[in-house]
Scaffold this active site. Structure first.
Site, PDB file in Angstrom:
ATOM      1  N   MET A   1      10.484  24.581   1.108  1.00  0.00           N
ATOM      2  CA  MET A   1       9.698  23.700   0.243  1.00  0.00           C
ATOM      3  C   MET A   1      10.587  22.832  -0.642  1.00  0.00           C
ATOM      4  O   MET A   1      10.303  21.642  -0.848  1.00  0.00           O
ATOM      5  CB  MET A   1       8.752  24.535  -0.629  1.00  0.00           C
ATOM      6  CG  MET A   1       7.797  23.691  -1.458  1.00  0.00           C
ATOM      7  SD  MET A   1       6.688  24.669  -2.467  1.00  0.00           S
ATOM      8  CE  MET A   1       5.633  25.421  -1.243  1.00  0.00           C
TER       9      MET A   1
ATOM     10  N   LYS B   1       0.840  -1.207   0.000  1.00  0.00           N
ATOM     11  CA  LYS B   1       0.000   0.000   0.000  1.00  0.00           C
ATOM     12  C   LYS B   1       0.874   1.256   0.000  1.00  0.00           C
ATOM     13  O   LYS B   1       2.068   1.196   0.310  1.00  0.00           O
ATOM     14  CB  LYS B   1      -0.886  -0.011   1.246  1.00  0.00           C
ATOM     15  CG  LYS B   1      -0.090   0.044   2.554  1.00  0.00           C
ATOM     16  CD  LYS B   1      -0.973  -0.159   3.775  1.00  0.00           C
ATOM     17  CE  LYS B   1      -0.134  -0.138   5.046  1.00  0.00           C
ATOM     18  NZ  LYS B   1      -0.950  -0.475   6.235  1.00  0.00           N
TER      19      LYS B   1
ATOM     20  N   TYR C   1      14.673  30.699   5.999  1.00  0.00           N
ATOM     21  CA  TYR C   1      13.567  31.516   6.509  1.00  0.00           C
ATOM     22  C   TYR C   1      13.588  31.643   8.027  1.00  0.00           C
ATOM     23  O   TYR C   1      13.752  30.651   8.740  1.00  0.00           O
ATOM     24  CB  TYR C   1      12.235  30.900   6.101  1.00  0.00           C
ATOM     25  CG  TYR C   1      11.986  30.882   4.610  1.00  0.00           C
ATOM     26  CD1 TYR C   1      12.122  32.041   3.843  1.00  0.00           C
ATOM     27  CD2 TYR C   1      11.608  29.706   3.975  1.00  0.00           C
ATOM     28  CE1 TYR C   1      11.869  32.022   2.473  1.00  0.00           C
ATOM     29  CE2 TYR C   1      11.357  29.680   2.607  1.00  0.00           C
ATOM     30  CZ  TYR C   1      11.495  30.836   1.858  1.00  0.00           C
ATOM     31  OH  TYR C   1      11.254  30.820   0.525  1.00  0.00           O
TER      32      TYR C   1
ATOM     33  N   ARG D   1     -10.378   0.480  14.801  1.00  0.00           N
ATOM     34  CA  ARG D   1     -10.530   1.137  13.494  1.00  0.00           C
ATOM     35  C   ARG D   1     -11.616   0.386  12.733  1.00  0.00           C
ATOM     36  O   ARG D   1     -12.770   0.391  13.115  1.00  0.00           O
ATOM     37  CB  ARG D   1      -9.188   1.144  12.735  1.00  0.00           C
ATOM     38  CG  ARG D   1      -8.094   1.909  13.467  1.00  0.00           C
ATOM     39  CD  ARG D   1      -6.878   2.247  12.607  1.00  0.00           C
ATOM     40  NE  ARG D   1      -6.453   1.183  11.696  1.00  0.00           N
ATOM     41  CZ  ARG D   1      -5.243   1.088  11.170  1.00  0.00           C
ATOM     42  NH1 ARG D   1      -4.304   1.990  11.479  1.00  0.00           N
ATOM     43  NH2 ARG D   1      -4.928   0.115  10.357  1.00  0.00           N
TER      44      ARG D   1
HETATM   45  C1  LIG Z   1      -0.200  -1.558   6.862  1.00  0.00           C
HETATM   46  C2  LIG Z   1      -0.803  -2.836   7.250  1.00  0.00           C
HETATM   47  C3  LIG Z   1       0.000  -3.971   7.449  1.00  0.00           C
HETATM   48  C4  LIG Z   1       1.506  -3.936   7.467  1.00  0.00           C
HETATM   49  O1  LIG Z   1       1.902  -3.316   8.690  1.00  0.00           O
HETATM   50  P1  LIG Z   1       3.449  -3.192   9.069  1.00  0.00           P
HETATM   51  O2  LIG Z   1       3.446  -2.687  10.469  1.00  0.00           O
HETATM   52  O3  LIG Z   1       4.037  -2.202   8.116  1.00  0.00           O
HETATM   53  O4  LIG Z   1       4.030  -4.529   8.912  1.00  0.00           O
HETATM   54  C5  LIG Z   1      -0.631  -5.179   7.667  1.00  0.00           C
HETATM   55  N1  LIG Z   1      -1.967  -5.258   7.707  1.00  0.00           N
HETATM   56  C6  LIG Z   1      -2.772  -4.186   7.551  1.00  0.00           C
HETATM   57  C7  LIG Z   1      -4.225  -4.337   7.634  1.00  0.00           C
HETATM   58  C8  LIG Z   1      -2.215  -2.935   7.326  1.00  0.00           C
HETATM   59  O5  LIG Z   1      -3.012  -1.872   7.173  1.00  0.00           O
END
Ligand SMILES: *Cc1c(COP(=O)(O)O)cnc(C)c1O
Length: 386
Positions: free
Chosen positions: A325, A45, A277, A143
């Protein structure tokens, strides 16, 4: 090569993120060895945590991953569009998403509630084929995932949708809240909730192919959490998921990303000269200032102002004054350097450069965020592509 960058000789690049695919493949092998009986889902992801989704996914499959994991359906569809095979799971369900496309692309989707189950059943009717669905329990993270009180109802409804030929339940899963803190009391509690959820799903007549809960820390530190499949993300990129306790080398992992740039300016200035800055840095005496052409638009946190470590001209320096930036300055003291010389912000650490973990500590964040935020303006340069 990134779309924002015209192809250019390496020595003429402003900045780059070198992605070591050999290290990524070796990290996958090291993680698989920790969970030898479990299938391996490479979590790619967020553009593979900033490393580049498609090349990293391909390298993970070459190293034996059977599954690819994505947050959004768009990410999973992009992997399929790039021609990647293997099993795929996505897990961030929002109403009206491209669920029919996922069903048609053989992507497993995650359902946590009755309303999403109804949507996926609709998508399956339109696609005229059963959807592959994994059910998620909220074991305590708070979540996504069905609350334990809602779970028996969800699994019953899912079993009915299976009987109706609309879905196949391929998995049951959960996500830890505090697995990065070995020994945290929530770990045993969440494993117990998960065990109960799996038993209830099986009692309802479901036969999930994979039951899974282990992220990177779970894969590396909790054998009892491996079940049928592990889902490591950050560890695959060579970053320790438990940095308070152990570095990547303690797990046989090697950082995959090196972020570097070429100095855009080197000049002599007198003492008492303000830098960047707000003039939060003022030269203590006559000195040499070097300009690094990376800034917060490239993902260098502004919180690194006066704090971020950089290897320039053979020594570790600290960002002088504010990160802007597009650029920041380092004070070389009396040392010499030339425009075009390399500045290394972070890498594996064995060439004297800082690591992403060093940047995380300097900026009050986690290394996940340091690598993931590296911007689209920085071309990813792949080493070890097959
Ligand atoms: C991001 C994520 C992972 C991987 O987590 P890490 O801590 O990077 O290994 C696994 N499962 C889900 C559902 C995630 O959102």
């Amino acid at each position: 090569m990134n779309a924002n960058e015209t192809p250019r000789a390496p020595e003429a690049r402003r900045a780059w993120a070198r992605i070591d695919l050999d290290a990524l493949r070796a990290n996958v092998a090291a993680l698989r060895a920790k969970a030898p009986t479990a299938a391996f889902m490479a979590v790619v992801k967020a553009d593979a945590y900033g490393h580049g989704m498609v090349p990293c996914a391909r390298a993970a499959l070459e190293a034996g991953a059977q599954w690819l994991g994505a947050a959004t359906p768009e990410e999973a569809l992009a992997l399929r569009a790039a021609g990647l095979g293997g099993r795929m799971l996505c897990w961030l369900w929002t109403p009206g998403g491209p669920w029919q496309d996922c069903v048609e692309a053989d992507i497993d989707v995650t359902v946590s509630a009755r309303w999403a189950l109804a949507e996926v059943a609709d998508a399956a009717r339109r696609a005229n084929r059963p959807a592959r669905v994994q059910l998620k329990i909220d074991a305590g993270l708070g979540r996504n995932g069905a609350q334990p009180a809602e779970w028996p109802d969800l699994v019953r409804a899912a079993r009915q949708a299976e009987r109706d030929g609309l879905i196949t339940v391929t998995g049951v899963w959960a996500h830890f809240s505090c697995a990065d803190e070995p020994g945290h009391p929530s770990i045993a509690r969440e494993l117990a909730v998960f065990r109960t959820a799996v038993a209830q799903a099986e009692d309802a007549g479901l036969e999930p192919e994979v039951r899974h809960i282990a992220n990177s820390p779970g894969t590396l530190t909790l054998p009892e959490a491996h079940y049928d499949l592990v889902r490591p993300g950050v560890a695959m990129y060579g970053i320790s998921p438990v940095p308070q306790t152990a570095g990547p080398e303690d797990f046989g992992l090697r950082p995959v990303m090196t972020l570097a740039a070429r100095l855009a300016s080197v000049k002599q200035v007198p003492g008492g000269h303000g830098v960047s800055y707000g003039h939060h840095y003022v030269t203590p005496g006559a000195t040499t200032l070097a300009l690094v052409p990376l800034g917060y638009a490239d993902g260098v946190p502004r919180h690194a102002s006066g704090a971020g470590p950089v290897l320039v001209a053979g020594k570790l320096r600290t960002v002088a004054g504010r990160v802007a930036m597009d650029q920041f300055v380092v004070d070389l003291g009396g040392d010499l350097a030339s425009p075009g010389d390399e500045a290394v912000l972070f890498g594996p650490g064995d060439g004297g450069e800082p690591t992403a973990e060093d940047w995380a500590r300097a900026c009050g964040t986690i290394a996940y965020e340091i690598v993931t935020r590296i911007g689209a303006r920085v071309p990813r340069v792949y080493a070890g592509a097959r």
